[in-house]
Design a protein around this motif. Sequence first.
Motif, PDB file in Angstrom:
ATOM      1  N   LYS A   4       0.827  -1.212   0.000  1.00  0.00           N
ATOM      2  CA  LYS A   4       0.000   0.000   0.000  1.00  0.00           C
ATOM      3  C   LYS A   4       0.864   1.266   0.000  1.00  0.00           C
ATOM      4  N   ASP A   5       2.015   1.206   0.651  1.00  0.00           N
ATOM      5  CA  ASP A   5       2.897   2.362   0.677  1.00  0.00           C
ATOM      6  C   ASP A   5       3.625   2.542  -0.660  1.00  0.00           C
ATOM      7  N   VAL A   6       3.937   1.429  -1.315  1.00  0.00           N
ATOM      8  CA  VAL A   6       4.534   1.509  -2.653  1.00  0.00           C
ATOM      9  C   VAL A   6       3.539   2.150  -3.615  1.00  0.00           C
ATOM     10  N   HIS A   7       2.287   1.722  -3.566  1.00  0.00           N
ATOM     11  CA  HIS A   7       1.264   2.314  -4.434  1.00  0.00           C
ATOM     12  C   HIS A   7       1.080   3.801  -4.134  1.00  0.00           C
ATOM     13  N   ARG A   8       1.159   4.161  -2.864  1.00  0.00           N
ATOM     14  CA  ARG A   8       1.037   5.574  -2.503  1.00  0.00           C
ATOM     15  C   ARG A   8       2.170   6.392  -3.121  1.00  0.00           C
ATOM     16  N   LEU A   9       3.393   5.853  -3.083  1.00  0.00           N
ATOM     17  CA  LEU A   9       4.528   6.552  -3.682  1.00  0.00           C
ATOM     18  C   LEU A   9       4.371   6.699  -5.191  1.00  0.00           C
ATOM     19  N   ILE A  10       3.929   5.616  -5.852  1.00  0.00           N
ATOM     20  CA  ILE A  10       3.732   5.679  -7.302  1.00  0.00           C
ATOM     21  C   ILE A  10       2.666   6.723  -7.644  1.00  0.00           C
ATOM     22  N   ASP A  11       1.573   6.744  -6.872  1.00  0.00           N
ATOM     23  CA  ASP A  11       0.529   7.740  -7.112  1.00  0.00           C
ATOM     24  C   ASP A  11       1.058   9.156  -6.910  1.00  0.00           C
ATOM     25  N   THR A  12       1.862   9.350  -5.880  1.00  0.00           N
ATOM     26  CA  THR A  12       2.443  10.675  -5.628  1.00  0.00           C
ATOM     27  C   THR A  12       3.358  11.088  -6.775  1.00  0.00           C
ATOM     28  N   PHE A  13       4.114  10.125  -7.292  1.00  0.00           N
ATOM     29  CA  PHE A  13       4.995  10.400  -8.434  1.00  0.00           C
ATOM     30  C   PHE A  13       4.184  10.786  -9.664  1.00  0.00           C
ATOM     31  N   PHE A  14       3.127  10.030  -9.951  1.00  0.00           N
ATOM     32  CA  PHE A  14       2.301  10.347 -11.111  1.00  0.00           C
ATOM     33  C   PHE A  14       1.596  11.694 -10.949  1.00  0.00           C
ATOM     34  N   GLU A  15       1.220  12.020  -9.737  1.00  0.00           N
ATOM     35  CA  GLU A  15       0.601  13.322  -9.474  1.00  0.00           C
ATOM     36  C   GLU A  15       1.552  14.458  -9.847  1.00  0.00           C
ATOM     37  N   ALA A  16       2.845  14.230  -9.605  1.00  0.00           N
ATOM     38  CA  ALA A  16       3.866  15.260  -9.861  1.00  0.00           C
ATOM     39  C   ALA A  16       4.695  14.966 -11.108  1.00  0.00           C
ATOM     40  N   GLN A  17       4.210  14.101 -11.986  1.00  0.00           N
ATOM     41  CA  GLN A  17       5.003  13.627 -13.125  1.00  0.00           C
ATOM     42  C   GLN A  17       5.511  14.751 -14.015  1.00  0.00           C
ATOM     43  N   GLU A  18       4.773  15.853 -14.089  1.00  0.00           N
ATOM     44  CA  GLU A  18       5.176  16.952 -14.957  1.00  0.00           C
ATOM     45  C   GLU A  18       6.499  17.576 -14.520  1.00  0.00           C
ATOM     46  N   ARG A  19       6.868  17.389 -13.258  1.00  0.00           N
ATOM     47  CA  ARG A  19       8.139  17.924 -12.751  1.00  0.00           C
ATOM     48  C   ARG A  19       9.279  16.926 -12.889  1.00  0.00           C
ATOM     49  N   TRP A  20       8.952  15.665 -13.170  1.00  0.00           N
ATOM     50  CA  TRP A  20       9.960  14.611 -13.111  1.00  0.00           C
ATOM     51  C   TRP A  20      10.300  13.963 -14.444  1.00  0.00           C
ATOM     52  N   GLN A  21       9.308  13.765 -15.282  1.00  0.00           N
ATOM     53  CA  GLN A  21       9.504  12.907 -16.460  1.00  0.00           C
ATOM     54  C   GLN A  21       9.924  13.710 -17.689  1.00  0.00           C
ATOM     55  N   THR A  22      10.879  13.162 -18.418  1.00  0.00           N
ATOM     56  CA  THR A  22      11.414  13.789 -19.627  1.00  0.00           C
ATOM     57  C   THR A  22      11.323  12.803 -20.785  1.00  0.00           C
ATOM     58  N   PRO A  23      11.344  13.293 -22.033  1.00  0.00           N
ATOM     59  CA  PRO A  23      11.172  12.392 -23.178  1.00  0.00           C
ATOM     60  C   PRO A  23      12.446  11.637 -23.515  1.00  0.00           C
TER      61      PRO A  23
ATOM     62  N   ASP B  47       2.203   9.697 -41.875  1.00  0.00           N
ATOM     63  CA  ASP B  47       1.739   8.514 -42.608  1.00  0.00           C
ATOM     64  C   ASP B  47       0.838   7.587 -41.793  1.00  0.00           C
ATOM     65  N   ALA B  48       0.789   7.784 -40.478  1.00  0.00           N
ATOM     66  CA  ALA B  48       0.056   6.861 -39.612  1.00  0.00           C
ATOM     67  C   ALA B  48      -0.587   7.614 -38.459  1.00  0.00           C
ATOM     68  N   ASP B  49      -1.657   7.049 -37.933  1.00  0.00           N
ATOM     69  CA  ASP B  49      -2.227   7.554 -36.686  1.00  0.00           C
ATOM     70  C   ASP B  49      -1.400   7.016 -35.524  1.00  0.00           C
ATOM     71  N   ILE B  50      -1.237   7.820 -34.501  1.00  0.00           N
ATOM     72  CA  ILE B  50      -0.502   7.428 -33.307  1.00  0.00           C
ATOM     73  C   ILE B  50      -1.422   7.588 -32.102  1.00  0.00           C
ATOM     74  N   VAL B  51      -1.485   6.562 -31.273  1.00  0.00           N
ATOM     75  CA  VAL B  51      -2.271   6.607 -30.044  1.00  0.00           C
ATOM     76  C   VAL B  51      -1.380   6.145 -28.901  1.00  0.00           C
ATOM     77  N   PHE B  52      -1.359   6.909 -27.819  1.00  0.00           N
ATOM     78  CA  PHE B  52      -0.641   6.509 -26.617  1.00  0.00           C
ATOM     79  C   PHE B  52      -1.570   5.685 -25.728  1.00  0.00           C
ATOM     80  N   LEU B  53      -1.080   4.526 -25.283  1.00  0.00           N
ATOM     81  CA  LEU B  53      -1.817   3.658 -24.368  1.00  0.00           C
ATOM     82  C   LEU B  53      -0.941   3.427 -23.149  1.00  0.00           C
ATOM     83  N   THR B  54      -1.217   4.134 -22.075  1.00  0.00           N
ATOM     84  CA  THR B  54      -0.357   4.114 -20.901  1.00  0.00           C
ATOM     85  C   THR B  54      -0.978   3.318 -19.763  1.00  0.00           C
ATOM     86  N   ALA B  55      -0.182   2.456 -19.149  1.00  0.00           N
ATOM     87  CA  ALA B  55      -0.636   1.663 -17.996  1.00  0.00           C
ATOM     88  C   ALA B  55      -0.455   2.513 -16.742  1.00  0.00           C
ATOM     89  N   MET B  56      -1.415   3.373 -16.515  1.00  0.00           N
ATOM     90  CA  MET B  56      -1.353   4.343 -15.428  1.00  0.00           C
ATOM     91  C   MET B  56      -2.762   4.566 -14.893  1.00  0.00           C
TER      92      MET B  56
END
Length: 215
Positions: A69-88, A102-111
Amino acid sequence: MDAALEFDTSHIRLQDRPLIVCDVDDVVLHFFAPFLTFLDGEGHEFLPRSFRLTGNIVSKLNGTALEEKDVHRLIDTFFEAQERWQTPFDRVVDTLGDFSRDADIVFLTAMPPQFWAQRRRLLDRLGLAYPLLASLQPKGPIVRSLHAERALPVAFVDDMAHNLHSVSEHVPDCLLINLKPDSIVHRMAPSAPAGISEANEWSQAAPLLRAHIIR
């Protein structure tokens, strides 16, 4: 009930052209490397003992492994703040931009879907304004629902073997590419099913996609 019936993709409007469905974390955006930095700031660290987060994230204070449950809490906190952390990833913006002609692109994220808005803002800011689906359901039925019975090329790019396997079961003609970074966790990850193309960066994945999409 079939997961494809539970997850609505009807709002995604595809053109009459090939489709590329692409995972996001550790495929388009760096996840694990910034997550380790995030953990350090929270007073924790990841011990590379197995391909799991639960049981391997421990307190730096006393070495105690965090409960699930604490691991999930950390992951949720990270995703909440993802705009400050994640880079392309290198070359992903230009590569997908080239394919979008030439093609359609769709992002399918497991989040968890509740963090869709944060991810949407981040992707848009990076110039990756392609449709985004966020779901924790199996990816195979979702890709099948997206592509339906169209007689057009379809490709799926992901870093996790179970997602590639799911799509292979539900969309047999799909090109599957196992694109994953050389991280400590990915080195312990289960191998993708035999016959699936592998790449460590977009410069390796692009020719595989091009040969399948542009015929």
